[in-house]
Scaffold this motif. Structure first.
Motif, PDB file in Angstrom:
ATOM      1  N   ARG A  61       0.832  -1.205   0.000  1.00 30.69           N
ATOM      2  CA  ARG A  61       0.000   0.000   0.000  1.00 30.69           C
ATOM      3  C   ARG A  61       0.866   1.255   0.000  1.00 30.69           C
ATOM      4  NH1 ARG A  61      -3.083  -3.039   3.540  1.00 30.69           N
ATOM      5  NH2 ARG A  61      -2.133  -2.048   5.337  1.00 30.69           N
ATOM      6  N   ARG A  62       1.972   1.224   0.747  1.00 30.87           N
ATOM      7  CA  ARG A  62       2.866   2.376   0.788  1.00 30.87           C
ATOM      8  C   ARG A  62       3.537   2.611  -0.559  1.00 30.87           C
ATOM      9  NH1 ARG A  62       4.075   0.251   5.887  1.00 30.87           N
ATOM     10  NH2 ARG A  62       5.902  -0.794   5.075  1.00 30.87           N
ATOM     11  N   ARG A  63       3.771   1.548  -1.314  1.00 31.51           N
ATOM     12  CA  ARG A  63       4.473   1.673  -2.586  1.00 31.51           C
ATOM     13  C   ARG A  63       3.574   2.094  -3.741  1.00 31.51           C
ATOM     14  NH1 ARG A  63       7.985  -3.693  -3.113  1.00 31.51           N
ATOM     15  NH2 ARG A  63       6.324  -4.471  -1.862  1.00 31.51           N
ATOM     16  N   ILE A  64       2.278   2.001  -3.597  1.00 34.79           N
ATOM     17  CA  ILE A  64       1.374   2.290  -4.703  1.00 34.79           C
ATOM     18  C   ILE A  64       0.883   3.732  -4.599  1.00 34.79           C
ATOM     19  CG2 ILE A  64      -0.816   1.688  -5.795  1.00 34.79           C
ATOM     20  CD1 ILE A  64      -0.325  -1.198  -4.808  1.00 34.79           C
ATOM     21  N   LEU A  65       1.279   4.533  -5.567  1.00 34.27           N
ATOM     22  CA  LEU A  65       0.870   5.927  -5.619  1.00 34.27           C
ATOM     23  C   LEU A  65      -0.516   6.044  -6.231  1.00 34.27           C
ATOM     24  CD1 LEU A  65       4.133   7.480  -7.131  1.00 34.27           C
ATOM     25  CD2 LEU A  65       3.490   7.372  -4.725  1.00 34.27           C
ATOM     26  N   GLY A  66      -1.312   6.981  -5.749  1.00 32.52           N
ATOM     27  CA  GLY A  66      -2.583   7.299  -6.394  1.00 32.52           C
ATOM     28  C   GLY A  66      -2.304   8.165  -7.621  1.00 32.52           C
ATOM     29  N   SER A 114       0.593   1.130 -16.821  1.00 34.54           N
ATOM     30  CA  SER A 114      -0.027  -0.154 -16.520  1.00 34.54           C
ATOM     31  C   SER A 114      -0.037  -0.409 -15.017  1.00 34.54           C
ATOM     32  CB  SER A 114       0.737  -1.279 -17.219  1.00 34.54           C
ATOM     33  OG  SER A 114       0.250  -2.534 -16.796  1.00 34.54           O
ATOM     34  N   HIS A 115      -1.147  -0.911 -14.534  1.00 31.23           N
ATOM     35  CA  HIS A 115      -1.264  -1.275 -13.118  1.00 31.23           C
ATOM     36  C   HIS A 115      -0.233  -2.326 -12.715  1.00 31.23           C
ATOM     37  CE1 HIS A 115      -3.357  -4.633 -14.963  1.00 31.23           C
ATOM     38  NE2 HIS A 115      -3.263  -5.267 -13.809  1.00 31.23           N
ATOM     39  N   ARG A 116       0.332  -3.044 -13.696  1.00 27.20           N
ATOM     40  CA  ARG A 116       1.337  -4.071 -13.387  1.00 27.20           C
ATOM     41  C   ARG A 116       2.599  -3.473 -12.785  1.00 27.20           C
ATOM     42  NH1 ARG A 116       2.933  -6.819 -18.308  1.00 27.20           N
ATOM     43  NH2 ARG A 116       2.676  -4.774 -19.219  1.00 27.20           N
ATOM     44  N   LEU A 117       2.805  -2.162 -12.932  1.00 20.78           N
ATOM     45  CA  LEU A 117       3.965  -1.497 -12.349  1.00 20.78           C
ATOM     46  C   LEU A 117       3.793  -1.256 -10.845  1.00 20.78           C
ATOM     47  CD1 LEU A 117       4.532   1.170 -15.123  1.00 20.78           C
ATOM     48  CD2 LEU A 117       6.150  -0.634 -14.500  1.00 20.78           C
ATOM     49  N   GLN A 118       2.570  -1.312 -10.366  1.00 23.70           N
ATOM     50  CA  GLN A 118       2.323  -1.032  -8.954  1.00 23.70           C
ATOM     51  C   GLN A 118       3.043  -2.060  -8.090  1.00 23.70           C
ATOM     52  OE1 GLN A 118      -1.974  -0.994  -8.924  1.00 23.70           O
ATOM     53  NE2 GLN A 118      -2.025   1.202  -9.343  1.00 23.70           N
ATOM     54  N   GLY A 119       3.782  -1.563  -7.144  1.00 28.69           N
ATOM     55  CA  GLY A 119       4.542  -2.442  -6.256  1.00 28.69           C
ATOM     56  C   GLY A 119       5.950  -2.747  -6.749  1.00 28.69           C
ATOM     57  N   MET A 120       6.291  -2.347  -7.975  1.00 29.26           N
ATOM     58  CA  MET A 120       7.659  -2.540  -8.455  1.00 29.26           C
ATOM     59  C   MET A 120       8.552  -1.498  -7.787  1.00 29.26           C
ATOM     60  SD  MET A 120       7.506  -3.541 -12.462  1.00 29.26           S
ATOM     61  CE  MET A 120       6.558  -4.957 -13.026  1.00 29.26           C
ATOM     62  N   VAL A 128       9.817   4.287 -16.206  1.00 31.29           N
ATOM     63  CA  VAL A 128       8.684   4.198 -17.145  1.00 31.29           C
ATOM     64  C   VAL A 128       7.985   5.552 -17.241  1.00 31.29           C
ATOM     65  CG1 VAL A 128       6.468   3.084 -17.646  1.00 31.29           C
ATOM     66  CG2 VAL A 128       8.382   1.719 -16.798  1.00 31.29           C
ATOM     67  N   LEU A 129       7.804   6.205 -16.128  1.00 30.78           N
ATOM     68  CA  LEU A 129       7.174   7.521 -16.131  1.00 30.78           C
ATOM     69  C   LEU A 129       8.024   8.521 -16.917  1.00 30.78           C
ATOM     70  CD1 LEU A 129       4.752   9.103 -15.193  1.00 30.78           C
ATOM     71  CD2 LEU A 129       5.813   9.325 -12.954  1.00 30.78           C
ATOM     72  N   LEU A 130       9.329   8.503 -16.703  1.00 34.20           N
ATOM     73  CA  LEU A 130      10.231   9.394 -17.430  1.00 34.20           C
ATOM     74  C   LEU A 130      10.233   9.063 -18.929  1.00 34.20           C
ATOM     75  CD1 LEU A 130      12.165  11.742 -17.005  1.00 34.20           C
ATOM     76  CD2 LEU A 130      13.987  10.074 -16.639  1.00 34.20           C
ATOM     77  N   HIS A 131      10.169   7.786 -19.258  1.00 32.56           N
ATOM     78  CA  HIS A 131      10.096   7.346 -20.658  1.00 32.56           C
ATOM     79  C   HIS A 131       8.872   7.975 -21.338  1.00 32.56           C
ATOM     80  CE1 HIS A 131      10.726   4.116 -23.809  1.00 32.56           C
ATOM     81  NE2 HIS A 131       9.476   4.471 -24.068  1.00 32.56           N
ATOM     82  N   GLU A 132       7.730   7.901 -20.653  1.00 32.99           N
ATOM     83  CA  GLU A 132       6.512   8.473 -21.232  1.00 32.99           C
ATOM     84  C   GLU A 132       6.561   9.998 -21.253  1.00 32.99           C
ATOM     85  OE1 GLU A 132       4.791   6.495 -22.909  1.00 32.99           O
ATOM     86  OE2 GLU A 132       5.622   4.680 -22.037  1.00 32.99           O
ATOM     87  N   GLU A 156      19.325   1.824 -17.569  1.00 34.16           N
ATOM     88  CA  GLU A 156      19.682   0.451 -17.937  1.00 34.16           C
ATOM     89  C   GLU A 156      19.238  -0.554 -16.885  1.00 34.16           C
ATOM     90  OE1 GLU A 156      20.690  -0.644 -20.914  1.00 34.16           O
ATOM     91  OE2 GLU A 156      20.390   1.458 -21.457  1.00 34.16           O
ATOM     92  N   ARG A 157      19.388  -0.201 -15.622  1.00 31.64           N
ATOM     93  CA  ARG A 157      18.968  -1.109 -14.548  1.00 31.64           C
ATOM     94  C   ARG A 157      17.461  -1.344 -14.609  1.00 31.64           C
ATOM     95  NH1 ARG A 157      19.765  -0.264  -8.035  1.00 31.64           N
ATOM     96  NH2 ARG A 157      19.024  -2.320  -7.461  1.00 31.64           N
ATOM     97  N   ALA A 158      16.690  -0.268 -14.804  1.00 34.64           N
ATOM     98  CA  ALA A 158      15.229  -0.400 -14.875  1.00 34.64           C
ATOM     99  C   ALA A 158      14.815  -1.213 -16.096  1.00 34.64           C
ATOM    100  CB  ALA A 158      14.581   0.985 -14.898  1.00 34.64           C
ATOM    101  N   ARG A 159      15.463  -0.967 -17.225  1.00 35.28           N
ATOM    102  CA  ARG A 159      15.144  -1.742 -18.421  1.00 35.28           C
ATOM    103  C   ARG A 159      15.438  -3.223 -18.194  1.00 35.28           C
ATOM    104  NH1 ARG A 159      15.182   1.051 -23.800  1.00 35.28           N
ATOM    105  NH2 ARG A 159      15.890  -0.989 -24.468  1.00 35.28           N
TER     106      ARG A 159
END
Length: 191
Positions: A61-66, A114-120, A128-132, A156-159
């Motif tokens: 819950r702490r990791r997921i931003l609204g 994508s919601h799949r990023l939540q908790g990563m 991903v946000l910077l990419h967009e 590179e690490r994130a990719r």
């Protein structure tokens, strides 16, 4: 089986004779794995499973931003890495992106993640946000686009992390194949 009130579909308890006092837990796909000492009673096991599920849920819950916090984070990243030039109109989570991590409509100034990023990890979400955000300035993936992302030190690490997630999803799941193998980075630990 999960204790009552918890939404995870599977809880796997792994007992270890080498584990003397500590209890840890982590998510593995749609399962939660709880590692406990072999000598622990059934009642203690149930108490620890419930406690570890609650601890993992609180961490998630702490990791997921609204959406509002996501917009704030987008502004911070734009200021830090793009000179504040990328100004999204809207940034939000979506549940209909299962083949990509994010998308951007430059003409509307909208970014969808994508919601799949939540908790990563935070650095992955930031990438991903910077990419967009970079797509708001350069719509294609040409050299000018990638030059914008060079400023972010964890690109590179994130990719690599995201490539690992995609690769792991393609692996066949063989029940019991990893039984007893501890997670290299347990999400929660108590002792």
């Amino acid at each position: 089986m999960p204790p009552e009130g918890h939404d995870r579909s599977w809880v796997e308890v792994r007992r270890s004779a080498r584990r003397s006092r500590t209890v840890s837990a982590y998510r593995e796909g749609d399962r939660t794995v709880v590692l406990i000492p072999a000598r622990m009673s059934h009642a203690e096991e149930q108490r620890w499973v419930t406690q570890m599920l609650e601890k993992l849920a609180a961490q998630e819950r702490r990791r997921i931003l609204g959406d509002d916090a996501l917009m704030g984070r987008a502004r911070e990243l734009s200021a830090a890495y793009l000179g504040g030039r990328a100004q999204p109109v809207q940034v939000r989570w979506v549940t209909n992106q299962n083949s990509r991590w994010g998308s951007c409509t430059p003409s509307e100034g909208t970014i969808r993640l994508s919601h799949r990023l939540q908790g990563m990890p935070e650095y992955v979400l930031d990438y991903v946000l910077l990419h967009e955000l970079a797509h708001l300035l350069v719509p294609d993936h040409g050299p000018a686009f990638w030059a914008l992302l060079e400023a972010y030190p964890r690109t590179e690490r994130a990719r690599g992390y995201l490539e690992g997630v995609v690769s792991a999803a393609r692996l066949p799941h063989i029940p019991g194949a990893r039984h007893g193998a501890p997670s290299p980075d347990p999400a929660a630990s108590c002792g």
